[in-house]
Scaffold this motif. Structure first.
Motif, PDB file in Angstrom:
ATOM      1  N   ILE A  55       0.886  -1.170   0.000  1.00 15.21           N
ATOM      2  CA  ILE A  55       0.000   0.000   0.000  1.00 15.21           C
ATOM      3  C   ILE A  55       0.923   1.219   0.000  1.00 15.21           C
ATOM      4  O   ILE A  55       1.705   1.417   0.925  1.00 15.21           O
ATOM      5  CB  ILE A  55      -0.920   0.017   1.241  1.00 15.21           C
ATOM      6  N   ARG A  56       0.852   2.016  -1.057  1.00 18.29           N
ATOM      7  CA  ARG A  56       1.754   3.162  -1.215  1.00 18.29           C
ATOM      8  C   ARG A  56       1.004   4.450  -0.900  1.00 18.29           C
ATOM      9  O   ARG A  56       0.061   4.817  -1.591  1.00 18.29           O
ATOM     10  CB  ARG A  56       2.273   3.211  -2.657  1.00 18.29           C
ATOM     11  N   VAL A  57       1.453   5.134   0.153  1.00 20.50           N
ATOM     12  CA  VAL A  57       0.760   6.342   0.612  1.00 20.50           C
ATOM     13  C   VAL A  57       1.721   7.529   0.585  1.00 20.50           C
ATOM     14  O   VAL A  57       2.785   7.483   1.205  1.00 20.50           O
ATOM     15  CB  VAL A  57       0.201   6.165   2.044  1.00 20.50           C
ATOM     16  N   GLY A  58       1.354   8.572  -0.140  1.00 22.52           N
ATOM     17  CA  GLY A  58       2.119   9.814  -0.133  1.00 22.52           C
ATOM     18  C   GLY A  58       1.582  10.716   0.966  1.00 22.52           C
ATOM     19  O   GLY A  58       0.360  10.821   1.138  1.00 22.52           O
ATOM     20  N   ALA A 138      13.409   2.766  -5.014  1.00 26.23           N
ATOM     21  CA  ALA A 138      13.568   2.413  -3.595  1.00 26.23           C
ATOM     22  C   ALA A 138      12.276   1.800  -3.056  1.00 26.23           C
ATOM     23  O   ALA A 138      12.293   0.843  -2.277  1.00 26.23           O
ATOM     24  CB  ALA A 138      13.948   3.653  -2.785  1.00 26.23           C
ATOM     25  N   MET A 139      11.139   2.323  -3.525  1.00 28.08           N
ATOM     26  CA  MET A 139       9.831   1.809  -3.107  1.00 28.08           C
ATOM     27  C   MET A 139       9.662   0.353  -3.544  1.00 28.08           C
ATOM     28  O   MET A 139       9.219  -0.500  -2.762  1.00 28.08           O
ATOM     29  CB  MET A 139       8.750   2.695  -3.732  1.00 28.08           C
ATOM     30  N   LEU A 140      10.061   0.047  -4.785  1.00 24.23           N
ATOM     31  CA  LEU A 140       9.969  -1.327  -5.281  1.00 24.23           C
ATOM     32  C   LEU A 140      10.875  -2.262  -4.472  1.00 24.23           C
ATOM     33  O   LEU A 140      10.486  -3.387  -4.136  1.00 24.23           O
ATOM     34  CB  LEU A 140      10.358  -1.394  -6.759  1.00 24.23           C
ATOM     35  N   LEU A 141      12.077  -1.790  -4.149  1.00 25.38           N
ATOM     36  CA  LEU A 141      13.010  -2.603  -3.363  1.00 25.38           C
ATOM     37  C   LEU A 141      12.433  -2.887  -1.974  1.00 25.38           C
ATOM     38  O   LEU A 141      12.551  -3.997  -1.460  1.00 25.38           O
ATOM     39  CB  LEU A 141      14.361  -1.897  -3.243  1.00 25.38           C
ATOM     40  N   VAL A 149       3.616  -1.732   3.572  1.00 26.57           N
ATOM     41  CA  VAL A 149       3.125  -0.351   3.572  1.00 26.57           C
ATOM     42  C   VAL A 149       4.338   0.540   3.320  1.00 26.57           C
ATOM     43  O   VAL A 149       5.338   0.457   4.028  1.00 26.57           O
ATOM     44  CB  VAL A 149       2.455   0.051   4.906  1.00 26.57           C
ATOM     45  N   VAL A 150       4.263   1.374   2.283  1.00 28.61           N
ATOM     46  CA  VAL A 150       5.351   2.315   2.004  1.00 28.61           C
ATOM     47  C   VAL A 150       4.782   3.728   2.114  1.00 28.61           C
ATOM     48  O   VAL A 150       3.852   4.092   1.389  1.00 28.61           O
ATOM     49  CB  VAL A 150       5.962   2.101   0.596  1.00 28.61           C
ATOM     50  N   LEU A 151       5.322   4.499   3.059  1.00 29.84           N
ATOM     51  CA  LEU A 151       4.894   5.883   3.258  1.00 29.84           C
ATOM     52  C   LEU A 151       5.950   6.786   2.632  1.00 29.84           C
ATOM     53  O   LEU A 151       7.122   6.717   2.983  1.00 29.84           O
ATOM     54  CB  LEU A 151       4.755   6.199   4.752  1.00 29.84           C
ATOM     55  N   ASP A 169      -0.487   5.304  -4.270  1.00 33.37           N
ATOM     56  CA  ASP A 169      -1.895   4.935  -4.491  1.00 33.37           C
ATOM     57  C   ASP A 169      -2.847   5.917  -3.814  1.00 33.37           C
ATOM     58  O   ASP A 169      -3.983   6.095  -4.244  1.00 33.37           O
ATOM     59  CB  ASP A 169      -2.168   3.531  -3.919  1.00 33.37           C
ATOM     60  N   PHE A 170      -2.373   6.506  -2.727  1.00 27.66           N
ATOM     61  CA  PHE A 170      -3.227   7.378  -1.912  1.00 27.66           C
ATOM     62  C   PHE A 170      -2.397   8.582  -1.502  1.00 27.66           C
ATOM     63  O   PHE A 170      -1.265   8.436  -1.034  1.00 27.66           O
ATOM     64  CB  PHE A 170      -3.690   6.614  -0.659  1.00 27.66           C
ATOM     65  N   PHE A 171      -2.943   9.791  -1.689  1.00 32.44           N
ATOM     66  CA  PHE A 171      -2.186  11.006  -1.365  1.00 32.44           C
ATOM     67  C   PHE A 171      -2.884  11.754  -0.237  1.00 32.44           C
ATOM     68  O   PHE A 171      -4.021  12.195  -0.377  1.00 32.44           O
ATOM     69  CB  PHE A 171      -2.061  11.879  -2.615  1.00 32.44           C
TER      70      PHE A 171
END
Length: 326
Positions: A55-58, A138-141, A149-151, A169-171
């Protein structure tokens, strides 16, 4: 630095969740050396099947809004739920200032000490596109290393929002209550990007002001067209200090993912991001070629001088430089 021959070992260690392997891999993708970049490309390609599940959150917000404290509290809450959390900080200004990641780490004290978290700044590569490209890799790694979860934290000023929005995915936009006229401080562009606005410091005497600010932002969002017909950005209040509202905040992230997945927009947005990433990387490679060849570099310098002196127009100069790449 890893050699091409050691890529399979590094990939295996990284998949096993080795933090040392992850740190080495990110250092590799940040390197400007051509041989390191080639090795990094092979590594990311090898790990591609192990990515995409996170889950990628900016997260953005003006300095002082409490981003680091919020990430610390949210990250610990997610770890308690069984998640592994990676935090990547995008700070394009760090080339000038030296960045604030060390300060951030002290404000994320619990998260920094947790084995289930990984905190990493983005490199100061001088250009926002460069920072964004490195952050994506870096997020993919991090995903390949088992972080689900990547913030991605951004400084909250300038173009970095758009770059972070294009890789997550979510900002989430964080705001403060009681900062004078709430809508004076609203950046229309930022609010149009946001999937949610969350007002921090809704505690003690601030609760009433936070609720008033929330009402104003809700009113503003009604005027703007939402990014998606399947999601109308909510406005929440919370307190990073007490932890109140953090669970509700994360629930909205999950609700958004459910809505986007059901409509097919989640997969479509990820596909668009991949293509944008390709073009961003291509621009970087073209610029690198211009800088790498001494003969081309000398001609570019001469063309720059002619533009500065008003002898040729920027349009003609750009065409001349483009010709050099053929």
């Amino acid at each position: 630095m890893p050699s091409p021959a050691s890529i399979p070992t590094l990939a295996t260690d990284l998949r096993a969740g080795s933090r040392a392997a992850l740190a080495r891999a990110i250092t590799l993708i940040e390197s400007r050396r051509a041989d390191h970049q080639a090795t990094a490309r092979d590594l990311v390609q090898a790990l591609l099947p192990d990515t995409g599940h996170g889950i990628r959150v900016g997260i953005t917000g003006a300095p002082g809004v409490g981003k680091s404290t919020t990430i610390d509290v949210l990250g610990m809450s997610l770890i308690e739920r069984g998640h592994k959390v990676a935090v990547l900080a995008v700070d394009p200004s760090s080339a000038r200032t030296g960045g604030s990641i060390l300060g951030d780490k002290t404000r994320m004290a619990r998260l920094a000490a947790s084995d289930s978290a990984y905190i990493r700044p983005s490199p100061a590569s001088g250009t926002l596109g460069g920072v964004a490209a490195k952050t994506r890799e870096a997020m993919l790694l991090c995903e390949a290393a088992g972080f689900d979860v990547v913030l991605v934290e951004t400084v909250g000023i300038g173009q970095s929002e758009t770059a972070v929005c294009d890789m997550t995915d979510f900002f989430l936009a964080l705001m403060l209550p009681g900062a004078g006229d709430e809508l004076q401080g609203i950046k229309k562009g930022l609010v149009e990007l946001a999937d949610m606005i969350a007002i921090n410091k809704a505690d003690g005497d601030n609760v009433k002001r936070a609720n008033l600010a929330a009402a104003e932002y809700r009113g503003a969002l009604h005027i703007l067209s939402p990014r998606s017909e399947h999601w109308h950005p909510p406005v929440l209040t919370y307190s990073a200090l007490t932890g109140t509202g953090i669970d509700a905040l994360w629930q909205k992230v999950l609700d958004h993912r459910t809505a986007m997945t059901a409509s097919g927009e989640f997969a479509a947005r990820r596909r668009q991001q991949q293509v944008k990433w390709m073009w961003s990387m291509l621009e970087q490679r073209m610029l690198a070629r211009l800088r790498a060849d001494p003969a081309v570099r000398a001609k570019v310098k001469k063309t720059e001088a002619e533009v500065a002196d008003g002898r040729i127009t920027p349009a003609v100069a750009a065409e001349q430089i483009a010709e050099m790449l053929r």
